[in-house]
Design a protein around this motif. Structure first.
Motif, PDB file in Angstrom:
ATOM      1  N   ASN A 111      -6.414  45.187  25.113  1.00  0.00           N
ATOM      2  CA  ASN A 111      -5.206  46.124  25.212  1.00  0.00           C
ATOM      3  C   ASN A 111      -4.161  45.904  24.284  1.00  0.00           C
ATOM      4  O   ASN A 111      -3.655  46.894  24.122  1.00  0.00           O
ATOM      5  N   ASP A 115     -11.240  52.761  21.628  1.00  0.00           N
ATOM      6  CA  ASP A 115     -10.098  53.604  21.920  1.00  0.00           C
ATOM      7  C   ASP A 115     -10.355  54.813  22.696  1.00  0.00           C
ATOM      8  O   ASP A 115     -11.466  55.732  22.438  1.00  0.00           O
ATOM      9  N   ASP A 116      -9.455  54.991  23.735  1.00  0.00           N
ATOM     10  CA  ASP A 116      -9.777  56.080  24.665  1.00  0.00           C
ATOM     11  C   ASP A 116     -11.126  56.152  25.601  1.00  0.00           C
ATOM     12  O   ASP A 116     -11.629  57.155  26.138  1.00  0.00           O
ATOM     13  N   HIS A 166      -6.207  47.527  20.885  1.00  0.00           N
ATOM     14  CA  HIS A 166      -6.966  48.935  21.246  1.00  0.00           C
ATOM     15  C   HIS A 166      -6.246  49.631  22.146  1.00  0.00           C
ATOM     16  O   HIS A 166      -5.346  49.202  22.998  1.00  0.00           O
ATOM     17  N   SER A 167      -6.467  50.897  22.465  1.00  0.00           N
ATOM     18  CA  SER A 167      -6.037  51.854  23.504  1.00  0.00           C
ATOM     19  C   SER A 167      -7.195  52.469  24.256  1.00  0.00           C
ATOM     20  O   SER A 167      -7.527  53.594  24.342  1.00  0.00           O
ATOM     21  N   ASN A 226      -9.421  53.576  27.473  1.00  0.00           N
ATOM     22  CA  ASN A 226      -8.848  54.620  28.666  1.00  0.00           C
ATOM     23  C   ASN A 226      -8.754  53.624  30.218  1.00  0.00           C
ATOM     24  O   ASN A 226      -7.732  53.702  30.660  1.00  0.00           O
TER      25      ASN A 226
END
Ligand code: IMP
Length: 188
Positions: free
Chosen positions: A128, A103-104, A131-132, A134
């Motif tokens: 995608n 994440d990020d 998770h997130s 960047n």
């Protein structure tokens, strides 16, 4: 040529021809690391995801080159299976041994070879959705563009090759040949 390697090639009827030597792969990996270094911020870690098992030799070489450039490179591994012998089984199965912490984060997926593109399309969608990150970029050592069915963007490509089945430097035929220190065309 190193006499041991010459010996391997002469004594294996399935090795048709060497396509890329270790030195050629090493030089290409240095070039790829330079391109990748220009597209990620140096002050943030790169989470490099190795697509098991085929990407292992290329992954370790590439991560070392990125590390030499001053990046913090974090390791993650994903297991994907889509080939049986020299034919795609048509299904793509993703297995993780633990949850990834992306994440990020800036993520680099590292693959040995892109063929139809199904594996990477599925993996990118999976990451995608779950998770997130960047940013997710994809690097492959080899690309067979003539076989592409999915138009997933590949950000960094080592060598484009014709529609040949290749072995060595991580790539297998029924789990054999992965440890060869060069890439060769497989003869049925
Ligand atoms: P794709 O999903 O069709 O793009 O297939 C990608 C996967 O198929 C790679 O990660 C390899 O495991 C395997 N693959 C594709 N072409 C070859 C080849 O020529 N030799 C060995 N494995 C291959």
């Amino acid at each position: 040529m190193n006499p041991d390697i010459k010996n391997i090639i002469e004594n294996d009827a399935h090795i048709q021809k060497v396509m890329f030597t270790y030195d050629q792969i090493n030089h290409k990996t240095i070039e790829l690391a330079c391109d990748i270094a220009r597209s990620f911020p140096i002050d943030k870690p790169i989470v490099a995801i190795c697509v098991l098992k085929g990407a292992v030799p290329f992954y370790s070489l590439l991560c070392q080159k990125l590390s030499e450039k001053g990046f913090q490179v974090d390791f993650e591994f994903v297991r994907i299976r889509s080939y049986i012998g020299t034919d795609s089984s048509g299904t793509v199965e993703i297995r993780l041994d633990r949850e990834m912490d992306i994440d990020d984060k800036n993520v680099l997926i590292v693959e040995d070879i892109v063929d139809t593109g199904a594996t990477l399309e599925k993996l990118k969608r999976f990451l995608n959705e779950k998770h997130s990150p960047n940013d997710i970029k994809i690097c492959t050592l080899l690309d067979k563009p003539s076989r592409r069915l999915k138009d997933t963007k590949i950000d960094f490509i080592g060598f484009e090759i014709p529609d040949e089945f290749v072995i060595g430097f991580g790539m297998d035929c029924d789990q054999k040949y992965r440890a060869l220190p060069f890439i060769a065309i497989y003869k049925q």
